[in-house]
Design an enzyme around this catalytic site. Sequence first.
Site, PDB file in Angstrom:
ATOM      1  N   ARG A  63      -7.843   4.567 -11.948  1.00  0.00           N
ATOM      2  CA  ARG A  63      -8.534   4.845 -10.682  1.00  0.00           C
ATOM      3  C   ARG A  63      -8.359   6.315 -10.316  1.00  0.00           C
ATOM      4  O   ARG A  63      -7.266   6.863 -10.419  1.00  0.00           O
ATOM      5  CB  ARG A  63      -7.972   3.953  -9.573  1.00  0.00           C
ATOM      6  CG  ARG A  63      -8.182   2.488  -9.926  1.00  0.00           C
ATOM      7  CD  ARG A  63      -7.876   1.543  -8.800  1.00  0.00           C
ATOM      8  NE  ARG A  63      -8.080   0.169  -9.271  1.00  0.00           N
ATOM      9  CZ  ARG A  63      -7.781  -0.915  -8.570  1.00  0.00           C
ATOM     10  NH1 ARG A  63      -7.266  -0.788  -7.352  1.00  0.00           N
ATOM     11  NH2 ARG A  63      -8.005  -2.108  -9.063  1.00  0.00           N
ATOM     12  N   ARG A 118       1.033   4.284  -6.288  1.00  0.00           N
ATOM     13  CA  ARG A 118      -0.394   4.612  -6.433  1.00  0.00           C
ATOM     14  C   ARG A 118      -0.576   5.602  -7.576  1.00  0.00           C
ATOM     15  O   ARG A 118      -0.373   6.801  -7.410  1.00  0.00           O
ATOM     16  CB  ARG A 118      -0.908   5.211  -5.109  1.00  0.00           C
ATOM     17  CG  ARG A 118      -2.425   5.336  -5.016  1.00  0.00           C
ATOM     18  CD  ARG A 118      -2.861   5.761  -3.624  1.00  0.00           C
ATOM     19  NE  ARG A 118      -2.479   4.772  -2.629  1.00  0.00           N
ATOM     20  CZ  ARG A 118      -3.160   3.667  -2.350  1.00  0.00           C
ATOM     21  NH1 ARG A 118      -4.289   3.433  -2.986  1.00  0.00           N
ATOM     22  NH2 ARG A 118      -2.741   2.814  -1.449  1.00  0.00           N
ATOM     23  N   GLU A 135       1.050  -4.365  -0.775  1.00  0.00           N
ATOM     24  CA  GLU A 135       0.111  -5.164  -1.579  1.00  0.00           C
ATOM     25  C   GLU A 135       0.518  -5.181  -3.059  1.00  0.00           C
ATOM     26  O   GLU A 135       0.780  -4.141  -3.652  1.00  0.00           O
ATOM     27  CB  GLU A 135      -1.294  -4.578  -1.442  1.00  0.00           C
ATOM     28  CG  GLU A 135      -2.307  -5.301  -2.313  1.00  0.00           C
ATOM     29  CD  GLU A 135      -3.673  -4.597  -2.338  1.00  0.00           C
ATOM     30  OE1 GLU A 135      -3.962  -3.826  -1.391  1.00  0.00           O
ATOM     31  OE2 GLU A 135      -4.429  -4.817  -3.293  1.00  0.00           O
ATOM     32  N   SER A 170      -4.478  -9.057  -4.918  1.00  0.00           N
ATOM     33  CA  SER A 170      -5.622  -9.210  -4.038  1.00  0.00           C
ATOM     34  C   SER A 170      -6.519 -10.255  -4.688  1.00  0.00           C
ATOM     35  O   SER A 170      -6.942 -10.091  -5.818  1.00  0.00           O
ATOM     36  CB  SER A 170      -6.331  -7.858  -3.920  1.00  0.00           C
ATOM     37  OG  SER A 170      -7.264  -7.865  -2.876  1.00  0.00           O
ATOM     38  N   ARG A 199       3.558  -2.375  -9.829  1.00  0.00           N
ATOM     39  CA  ARG A 199       4.179  -2.634  -8.530  1.00  0.00           C
ATOM     40  C   ARG A 199       5.208  -3.752  -8.612  1.00  0.00           C
ATOM     41  O   ARG A 199       6.182  -3.769  -7.845  1.00  0.00           O
ATOM     42  CB  ARG A 199       3.105  -2.960  -7.489  1.00  0.00           C
ATOM     43  CG  ARG A 199       2.292  -1.728  -7.116  1.00  0.00           C
ATOM     44  CD  ARG A 199       1.382  -1.957  -5.926  1.00  0.00           C
ATOM     45  NE  ARG A 199       0.635  -0.736  -5.608  1.00  0.00           N
ATOM     46  CZ  ARG A 199      -0.275  -0.635  -4.641  1.00  0.00           C
ATOM     47  NH1 ARG A 199      -0.553  -1.699  -3.884  1.00  0.00           N
ATOM     48  NH2 ARG A 199      -0.897   0.489  -4.411  1.00  0.00           N
TER      49      ARG A 199
END
Length: 423
Positions: free
Chosen positions: A261, A276, A348, A351, A390
């Site tokens: 990303r 991130r 998070e 999802s 994560r």
Amino acid sequence: MLDPRLLRTELDFVVQQLTRRGIRFDREHYLALESKRKAIQVTTQELQNTRNSRSKAIGQAKARGEDIQPLLNEVENLGDALKQAETELNQIQAEINAMLEALPNILDETVPAGKSEDDNTEISRWGEIPTFDFEPKDHVDLGESKGMDFELGAKIASARFVVLKGPLASLQRAIIQLMLNTHINEHGYQETYVPLLANADSLYGTGQLPKFEEDLFKVEHDPTFYLIPTAEVPVTNIVRNVIINNEDMPLKFVAHTPCFRSEAGAYGRDVRGMIRQHQFEKVELVQIVRPEDSAQAHEELTQHAENILQKLKLPYRKVLLCAGDTGFSSTKTYDLEVWLPGQGKYREISSCSNFKDFQARRMKARWRNPETGKPELVHTLNGSGLAAGRTLIAVMENYQNADGSITIPEALRPYMGGMETIG
RNA sequence: GGAGAGGUGGCUGAGCGGUCGAAAGCGGCGGUCUUGAAAACCGUUGAGGGUUUAUCCCCUCCCAGGGUUCGAAUCCCUGCCUCUCCGCCA
């Protein structure tokens, strides 16, 4: 993509639903385009009809050996008129299409109102938040002496990359193995290995294109490729342009892939550590189901992701995203947020979304409904099961000891050759 | 990278530029026959869209995109994909 027919027949409903997401739909503009489209389409089809029947007549006359010149004169200008009508029709349809494909999915009625993540609804909590008789470190401090090296990542690539060496690299791999084996053996998913570069059609199918191109890494190549931002893209596109047999439903796929990303627009956010990154590992669950089964499948898929956290005994909470926080293609999304002692908050880690027929319409993914005998759009769902990077962080921070060592969760030890701590 | 062959309906596979959305076979579905089944026979069987209460009717689609033509599955160009052979390579 929303059903164009829904817009034509239930425009008020659509406009009102889009308002929940804070989108003001220009209905006047739309209605004008629609009526124009209708008129042009009718003329175009009439011209096509004339051309077809005249051409057929010419063929028959010729077969009978008659003089076709008078007939040819009749259609002299038809070609130009038709070409012009077709061009106009294409233009107006492209315009309507551009308008439609920029519209997000209609939210499920259970989705709470709200603008940001602060308005999300907490559904449940699981596990005990660990208490430490020392000041808990975050994963960056913990990892410094254990082979987690952000400087190296930056040297080799740039910021937001990391190098893992030794037991931490193994630990991430163990986490991935645990997830894959659980989903394959206990939850009935089929393991899939997929391309990490996808073409524009695939990214359009799952909804990343055309609206979110800036979030993707684009590869200079002909044709254009994109590095996948999630395995959702290649895996869901397995069923693009496919009519699935009823007895093959539901389809359940699991894939482990790296994800890429650009994080454009995330400058300054989560700059520290592995939270991130431009590249991270993720295990993704994808289900292709009959429309009537998708709500149930969404609950189950979320539970499958939760089961991983429970096996790892990581405290987490389950959150129902509010209207403003729910993604473009989704009708309803649960986030799983794991407790990170280093930050003292839930973050998070998964999802899980139900897209209903939104992606299916873009992808032309259908199944044959035995009741109607007709191909109908499937419902698609996906969820992280889980984000492995994560998860690594969560394990490190929750299982840390006073001396800076990390206890390896029991569920992972079989994948670590029986190792119990990383010192 | 070089040389050749090819992409047609769920599958196999025909298709002189003109009643071709497409022969035939297989498969699927319905029926006749049978106590039941099989076999045989008969019928039926692609997708999307416009209009319509619905039927009817009409349009588009033979890998994709352009072009030639009154008319294209059929001719031309470009791209993509598959197969065979040679080279290279993990």
